[in-house]
Design a protein around this motif. Structure first.
Motif, PDB file in Angstrom:
ATOM      1  N   CYS A 316      -9.053 -22.407   4.265  1.00  0.00           N
ATOM      2  CA  CYS A 316      -7.725 -21.937   3.859  1.00  0.00           C
ATOM      3  C   CYS A 316      -7.745 -20.454   3.508  1.00  0.00           C
ATOM      4  O   CYS A 316      -6.801 -19.716   3.795  1.00  0.00           O
ATOM      5  CB  CYS A 316      -7.215 -22.756   2.672  1.00  0.00           C
ATOM      6  SG  CYS A 316      -6.874 -24.477   3.080  1.00  0.00           S
ATOM      7  N   GLN A 317      -8.831 -20.013   2.896  1.00  0.00           N
ATOM      8  CA  GLN A 317      -8.960 -18.599   2.558  1.00  0.00           C
ATOM      9  C   GLN A 317      -9.025 -17.743   3.820  1.00  0.00           C
ATOM     10  O   GLN A 317      -8.447 -16.659   3.882  1.00  0.00           O
ATOM     11  CB  GLN A 317     -10.190 -18.366   1.689  1.00  0.00           C
ATOM     12  CG  GLN A 317     -10.393 -16.916   1.244  1.00  0.00           C
ATOM     13  CD  GLN A 317      -9.244 -16.382   0.398  1.00  0.00           C
ATOM     14  OE1 GLN A 317      -8.653 -17.125  -0.380  1.00  0.00           O
ATOM     15  NE2 GLN A 317      -8.935 -15.109   0.548  1.00  0.00           N
ATOM     16  N   TYR A 320      -5.533 -17.568   5.045  1.00  0.00           N
ATOM     17  CA  TYR A 320      -4.748 -16.668   4.194  1.00  0.00           C
ATOM     18  C   TYR A 320      -5.141 -15.214   4.428  1.00  0.00           C
ATOM     19  O   TYR A 320      -4.286 -14.317   4.414  1.00  0.00           O
ATOM     20  CB  TYR A 320      -4.940 -17.033   2.719  1.00  0.00           C
ATOM     21  CG  TYR A 320      -4.164 -16.107   1.808  1.00  0.00           C
ATOM     22  CD1 TYR A 320      -2.778 -16.194   1.730  1.00  0.00           C
ATOM     23  CD2 TYR A 320      -4.813 -15.119   1.066  1.00  0.00           C
ATOM     24  CE1 TYR A 320      -2.060 -15.323   0.923  1.00  0.00           C
ATOM     25  CE2 TYR A 320      -4.095 -14.257   0.251  1.00  0.00           C
ATOM     26  CZ  TYR A 320      -2.728 -14.359   0.194  1.00  0.00           C
ATOM     27  OH  TYR A 320      -2.021 -13.492  -0.587  1.00  0.00           O
ATOM     28  N   TYR A 323      -3.217 -13.811   7.213  1.00  0.00           N
ATOM     29  CA  TYR A 323      -1.840 -13.526   6.801  1.00  0.00           C
ATOM     30  C   TYR A 323      -1.809 -12.273   5.920  1.00  0.00           C
ATOM     31  O   TYR A 323      -0.973 -11.382   6.106  1.00  0.00           O
ATOM     32  CB  TYR A 323      -1.254 -14.715   6.034  1.00  0.00           C
ATOM     33  CG  TYR A 323       0.157 -14.479   5.556  1.00  0.00           C
ATOM     34  CD1 TYR A 323       1.245 -14.734   6.385  1.00  0.00           C
ATOM     35  CD2 TYR A 323       0.403 -13.966   4.282  1.00  0.00           C
ATOM     36  CE1 TYR A 323       2.538 -14.489   5.961  1.00  0.00           C
ATOM     37  CE2 TYR A 323       1.688 -13.720   3.846  1.00  0.00           C
ATOM     38  CZ  TYR A 323       2.756 -13.984   4.688  1.00  0.00           C
ATOM     39  OH  TYR A 323       4.036 -13.729   4.263  1.00  0.00           O
ATOM     40  N   HIS A 324      -2.732 -12.200   4.981  1.00  0.00           N
ATOM     41  CA  HIS A 324      -2.802 -11.081   4.041  1.00  0.00           C
ATOM     42  C   HIS A 324      -3.006  -9.754   4.766  1.00  0.00           C
ATOM     43  O   HIS A 324      -2.479  -8.712   4.362  1.00  0.00           O
ATOM     44  CB  HIS A 324      -3.954 -11.342   3.053  1.00  0.00           C
ATOM     45  CG  HIS A 324      -4.061 -10.352   1.938  1.00  0.00           C
ATOM     46  ND1 HIS A 324      -4.888  -9.256   1.998  1.00  0.00           N
ATOM     47  CD2 HIS A 324      -3.453 -10.309   0.726  1.00  0.00           C
ATOM     48  CE1 HIS A 324      -4.789  -8.564   0.868  1.00  0.00           C
ATOM     49  NE2 HIS A 324      -3.930  -9.189   0.077  1.00  0.00           N
ATOM     50  N   PHE A 333       1.789 -19.640   5.565  1.00  0.00           N
ATOM     51  CA  PHE A 333       0.543 -19.216   4.926  1.00  0.00           C
ATOM     52  C   PHE A 333       0.759 -18.296   3.718  1.00  0.00           C
ATOM     53  O   PHE A 333      -0.205 -17.873   3.085  1.00  0.00           O
ATOM     54  CB  PHE A 333      -0.345 -18.493   5.939  1.00  0.00           C
ATOM     55  CG  PHE A 333      -0.588 -19.269   7.215  1.00  0.00           C
ATOM     56  CD1 PHE A 333      -0.596 -20.659   7.214  1.00  0.00           C
ATOM     57  CD2 PHE A 333      -0.803 -18.615   8.419  1.00  0.00           C
ATOM     58  CE1 PHE A 333      -0.814 -21.377   8.379  1.00  0.00           C
ATOM     59  CE2 PHE A 333      -1.020 -19.319   9.589  1.00  0.00           C
ATOM     60  CZ  PHE A 333      -1.031 -20.704   9.573  1.00  0.00           C
ATOM     61  N   ARG A 334       2.005 -18.005   3.377  1.00  0.00           N
ATOM     62  CA  ARG A 334       2.299 -16.999   2.343  1.00  0.00           C
ATOM     63  C   ARG A 334       1.645 -17.315   1.003  1.00  0.00           C
ATOM     64  O   ARG A 334       1.121 -16.421   0.326  1.00  0.00           O
ATOM     65  CB  ARG A 334       3.815 -16.859   2.168  1.00  0.00           C
ATOM     66  CG  ARG A 334       4.200 -15.899   1.038  1.00  0.00           C
ATOM     67  CD  ARG A 334       5.705 -15.798   0.872  1.00  0.00           C
ATOM     68  NE  ARG A 334       6.309 -15.069   1.974  1.00  0.00           N
ATOM     69  CZ  ARG A 334       6.422 -13.749   2.009  1.00  0.00           C
ATOM     70  NH1 ARG A 334       5.947 -13.018   1.002  1.00  0.00           N
ATOM     71  NH2 ARG A 334       7.000 -13.153   3.020  1.00  0.00           N
ATOM     72  N   LEU A 336      -0.842 -19.630   0.468  1.00  0.00           N
ATOM     73  CA  LEU A 336      -2.049 -20.429   0.660  1.00  0.00           C
ATOM     74  C   LEU A 336      -3.150 -20.049  -0.326  1.00  0.00           C
ATOM     75  O   LEU A 336      -4.032 -20.860  -0.627  1.00  0.00           O
ATOM     76  CB  LEU A 336      -2.541 -20.259   2.101  1.00  0.00           C
ATOM     77  CG  LEU A 336      -3.330 -21.415   2.732  1.00  0.00           C
ATOM     78  CD1 LEU A 336      -2.599 -22.735   2.583  1.00  0.00           C
ATOM     79  CD2 LEU A 336      -3.603 -21.122   4.200  1.00  0.00           C
ATOM     80  N   ASN A 337      -3.102 -18.830  -0.865  1.00  0.00           N
ATOM     81  CA  ASN A 337      -4.117 -18.408  -1.837  1.00  0.00           C
ATOM     82  C   ASN A 337      -4.078 -19.266  -3.105  1.00  0.00           C
ATOM     83  O   ASN A 337      -5.112 -19.525  -3.734  1.00  0.00           O
ATOM     84  CB  ASN A 337      -3.957 -16.927  -2.187  1.00  0.00           C
ATOM     85  CG  ASN A 337      -2.578 -16.589  -2.727  1.00  0.00           C
ATOM     86  OD1 ASN A 337      -1.569 -17.149  -2.276  1.00  0.00           O
ATOM     87  ND2 ASN A 337      -2.514 -15.643  -3.644  1.00  0.00           N
TER      88      ASN A 337
END
Length: 356
Positions: A316-317, A320, A323-324, A333-334, A336-337
């Protein structure tokens, strides 16, 4: 039908070059009829991009890596294609691949094309035409355990995986490798990560005899017959290798959520999976059934569950991070962090024996 096999119009920025792809198909797959290539996208995936191809009555599925830079050795389409070709004769649920291409001028990356399977895919809800009963949940639960145990019983030395894998020291490499992946994709400090990774390094159990492991075994990667008695397809084989089968069980259980799980764990990807419904096995029942089917000792499963939650956190990281960094605009994914932080904390709870 509301299920994750549902196709959507191709997302903006994830389009394929239709003319080049059509020419490639015509030139390499002689069984395809003449006609206009139609392309839809399977919308449920969070990693690799998967498309439905249709020309006349011919259908196939194309898989390619996600957009933007990817982690080293991740999203290896050639490897996944080779795995499918090797496993299909032994494990019919693995779709038959047709062709791999490393010509990035066609769709912007390497890719492979495989057969399309048809059936029911279930993720967060059942299709509208199915009236759910607890008996269906129990039937699916037994089938999923049975097919996982069946995969683990295949003699990997009779497949190409014997030259594609290194079973010795598997869990040591897994713990070290996923720790490094996390460090490369880190976007913020999350409390307890170092404590967790140190615990994992110090508590690696003696592994079971090596077996072929899918390593992404979950509901929305499975396709069922209409009566839920057979597994018509199992997808997403990119993580497949030869290793500790209990690591595979751990990963399956992480996705096998229960109604009593914390809300952030259940809803990290949106809606929770159907496994929270009455009738589905609990994780404990899943483990007991697997132990019965496989004859394996599951006394160290707390380690494998701790590692599996950490592994999911890293996956997941990585998503993310893309996306980041602006490598994908997918709004799913906004946040997901936040899910990553919850998974890290849940993994720590398993390591301390707080969660049973």
């Amino acid at each position: 039908m509301k299920a994750s096999q549902e196709t959507i119009q191709v997302r903006k920025g994830e389009e394929l070059n239709k003319d080049r792809l059509a020419a490639f198909i015509t030139g390499h797959l002689p069984e395809v009829p003449e006609g206009v290539l139609q392309i839809k996208q399977f919308g449920a995936g969070h990693s690799n991009l998967t498309y439905l191809l249709r020309i006349g009555n011919w259908e196939a599925v194309l898989r390619r890596p996600p957009l933007g830079p990817v982690a080293p050795k991740a999203h290896d389409m050639q490897r996944e294609c080779k795995i499918l070709a090797s496993l299909h004769p032994f494990y019919p649920a693995a779709p038959k691949p047709y062709i791999f291409s490393d010509d990035i001028s066609i769709v912007g990356s390497n890719f492979f094309i495989m057969e399309r399977r048809k059936g029911i895919v279930v993720d967060t809800e059942f299709p509208d035409n199915i009236t759910y009963t607890p008996a269906i949940g129990k039937r699916i639960s037994k089938l999923m355990v049975e097919k996982l145990a069946e995969l683990h019983q295949i003699d990997y030395t009779k497949t190409d995986l014997v030259t594609m894998s290194k079973p010795d020291g598997f869990m040591e490499r897994q713990v070290g490798g996923w720790t490094k992946r996390y460090e490369r994709a880190k976007t913020e400090e999350i409390p307890g990560v170092d404590e967790l990774t140190n615990w994992l390094k110090l508590n690696i159990p003696t592994s079971e005899n090596p077996a072929i492991i899918h390593y992404d075994y979950k509901m929305n990667n499975a396709m069922y017959s209409e009566d839920f008695t057979t597994l018509e397809g199992l997808f997403d084989w990119e993580m497949t290798t030869v290793g500790d089968p209990l690591a595979d069980v751990g990963v399956a259980l992480v996705y096998w959520m229960e109604s009593t799980d914390p809300e952030m764990i259940k809803n990290g990807f949106g809606k929770p999976p159907v496994t929270i419904k009455e009738g589905f096995f609990t994780r404990e029942e899943f483990m007991n059934e697997y132990a019965k089917k496989s004859g394996k000792d599951l006394s160290n499963m707390h380690f494998y569950l701790t590692f599996a939650y950490f592994k999911l956190a890293v996956i997941c990281q990585q998503i993310y991070y893309r996306y980041h960094q602006g490598q994908t605009n997918d709004e799913r994914f906004r946040h997901l962090n936040h899910y990553v932080a919850s998974l890290i904390e849940y993994a720590r709870s398993y390591s301390k024996g707080v969660v049973k």
